[in-house]
Design a protein around this motif. Structure first.
Motif, PDB file in Angstrom:
ATOM      1  N   THR A 248       0.838  -1.205   0.000  1.00 65.52           N
ATOM      2  CA  THR A 248       0.000   0.000   0.000  1.00 65.52           C
ATOM      3  C   THR A 248       0.871   1.253   0.000  1.00 65.52           C
ATOM      4  OG1 THR A 248      -0.084   0.191   2.427  1.00 65.52           O
ATOM      5  CG2 THR A 248      -1.744  -1.232   1.368  1.00 65.52           C
ATOM      6  N   THR A 249       0.253   2.362  -0.353  1.00 64.17           N
ATOM      7  CA  THR A 249       0.982   3.634  -0.306  1.00 64.17           C
ATOM      8  C   THR A 249       1.311   4.013   1.138  1.00 64.17           C
ATOM      9  OG1 THR A 249      -1.113   4.867  -0.320  1.00 64.17           O
ATOM     10  CG2 THR A 249      -0.053   4.472  -2.445  1.00 64.17           C
ATOM     11  N   GLU A 250       0.454   3.612   2.073  1.00 60.72           N
ATOM     12  CA  GLU A 250       0.719   3.904   3.480  1.00 60.72           C
ATOM     13  C   GLU A 250       1.980   3.182   3.949  1.00 60.72           C
ATOM     14  OE1 GLU A 250      -3.359   4.845   2.497  1.00 60.72           O
ATOM     15  OE2 GLU A 250      -2.262   2.946   2.283  1.00 60.72           O
ATOM     16  N   GLN A 251       2.123   1.922   3.553  1.00 64.12           N
ATOM     17  CA  GLN A 251       3.340   1.192   3.911  1.00 64.12           C
ATOM     18  C   GLN A 251       4.565   1.815   3.245  1.00 64.12           C
ATOM     19  OE1 GLN A 251       2.272  -2.812   2.706  1.00 64.12           O
ATOM     20  NE2 GLN A 251       1.859  -3.415   4.822  1.00 64.12           N
TER      21      GLN A 251
ATOM     22  N   SER B 189       8.093  -4.578  -3.966  1.00 64.27           N
ATOM     23  CA  SER B 189       6.734  -5.099  -3.811  1.00 64.27           C
ATOM     24  C   SER B 189       6.633  -6.452  -4.499  1.00 64.27           C
ATOM     25  CB  SER B 189       5.708  -4.119  -4.402  1.00 64.27           C
ATOM     26  OG  SER B 189       5.951  -3.909  -5.782  1.00 64.27           O
TER      27      SER B 189
ATOM     28  N   ASN C 224       1.687  -3.029  -8.655  1.00 62.37           N
ATOM     29  CA  ASN C 224       0.537  -2.202  -8.307  1.00 62.37           C
ATOM     30  C   ASN C 224       0.818  -0.783  -8.804  1.00 62.37           C
ATOM     31  OD1 ASN C 224      -1.265  -0.424  -6.992  1.00 62.37           O
ATOM     32  ND2 ASN C 224      -1.520  -1.823  -5.276  1.00 62.37           N
TER      33      ASN C 224
ATOM     34  N   VAL D  60       0.864   2.073  -6.164  1.00 60.72           N
ATOM     35  CA  VAL D  60       2.029   2.098  -5.280  1.00 60.72           C
ATOM     36  C   VAL D  60       3.269   2.541  -6.048  1.00 60.72           C
ATOM     37  CG1 VAL D  60       3.550   0.689  -3.841  1.00 60.72           C
ATOM     38  CG2 VAL D  60       1.075   0.371  -3.717  1.00 60.72           C
TER      39      VAL D  60
END
Length: 208
Positions: A72-75, A89, A93, A96
């Motif tokens: 995810t972008t948060e990660q 990754s 994605n 991302v």
């Protein structure tokens, strides 16, 4: 300053690490460095991944550190804030990938077929993770991809002491990701001498 590709090619083997306790991060990094492997891909499969990266970065500012299993972008933001040199990754994605590009952070997304390679190239990527390497056709599949596409690869997934040479001998392969020299069970039990032995053997084998 060395580029990501130059550093990958220099290290040849990147230890893929799942770490369960932040307190183990610095001792593990010390063992890696002492035995000739000053690099790590710390996977976000555990809750303390970001804190472990922060601890490694603080203790060893020049260590080559990546964040793996970024979904995810948060990660991705957590990894960037922790001080990584690159992000990995398992799949491709676009959201991302674009997020990392916008942040100026190198990302190596996972691909295992021509369509995904072309999608990655369309976004300007030239270094990709071939994952899962062995289940996706191994060396033969990777050779087929490298014959067509002008990109570099980091095979991961099923890479082991018996086959790593066949991957590294492919000109388009910069480095391989591997787990066998950093088993989570040994990290959890603090068996640093045994990890050091496994790391030193791995380093000797890839540099022979």
């Amino acid at each position: 300053m060395s580029t990501m590709n130059q550093l990958l090619a220099k290290h040849k083997l990147i230890p893929v690490i799942a770490i369960n306790k932040t307190a183990d991060a610095v001792p593990l990094a010390q063992v890696l460095i002492d035995n000739g492997m000053p690099s790590a891909e710390v996977t976000f499969r555990t809750e303390c991944a970001a804190d472990a990266i922060k601890a490694m970065r603080s203790a060893f500012p020049s260590m080559f550190i990546g964040a793996g299993t970024i979904l995810t972008t948060e990660q991705a933001d957590q990894a960037i804030d922790a001080g990584v040199n690159f992000i990995v990754s398992p799949g491709f994605n676009p959201k991302v990938v674009q997020h990392c590009i916008d942040k100026g952070m190198p990302i190596i997304p996972g691909v295992n077929n021509p369509s995904l390679v072309e999608q990655a190239m369309e976004m300007g990527l030239k270094t990709l993770k071939f994952f899962p390497a062995e289940p996706s056709g191994g060396v033969n599949m990777l050779k087929a991809l490298t014959a067509v596409y002008p990109v570099k690869f980091m095979p991961t997934g099923g890479v082991n002491p018996d086959n790593i040479d066949t991957y590294l001998n492919i000109p388009a392969v910069l480095a391989c990701g591997g787990t066998w020299m950093v088993p989570t069970s040994l990290i959890d039990s603090g068996q640093w001498d045994e990890i050091g032995r496994l790391v030193s053997v791995a380093v000797a084998n890839i540099n022979k």
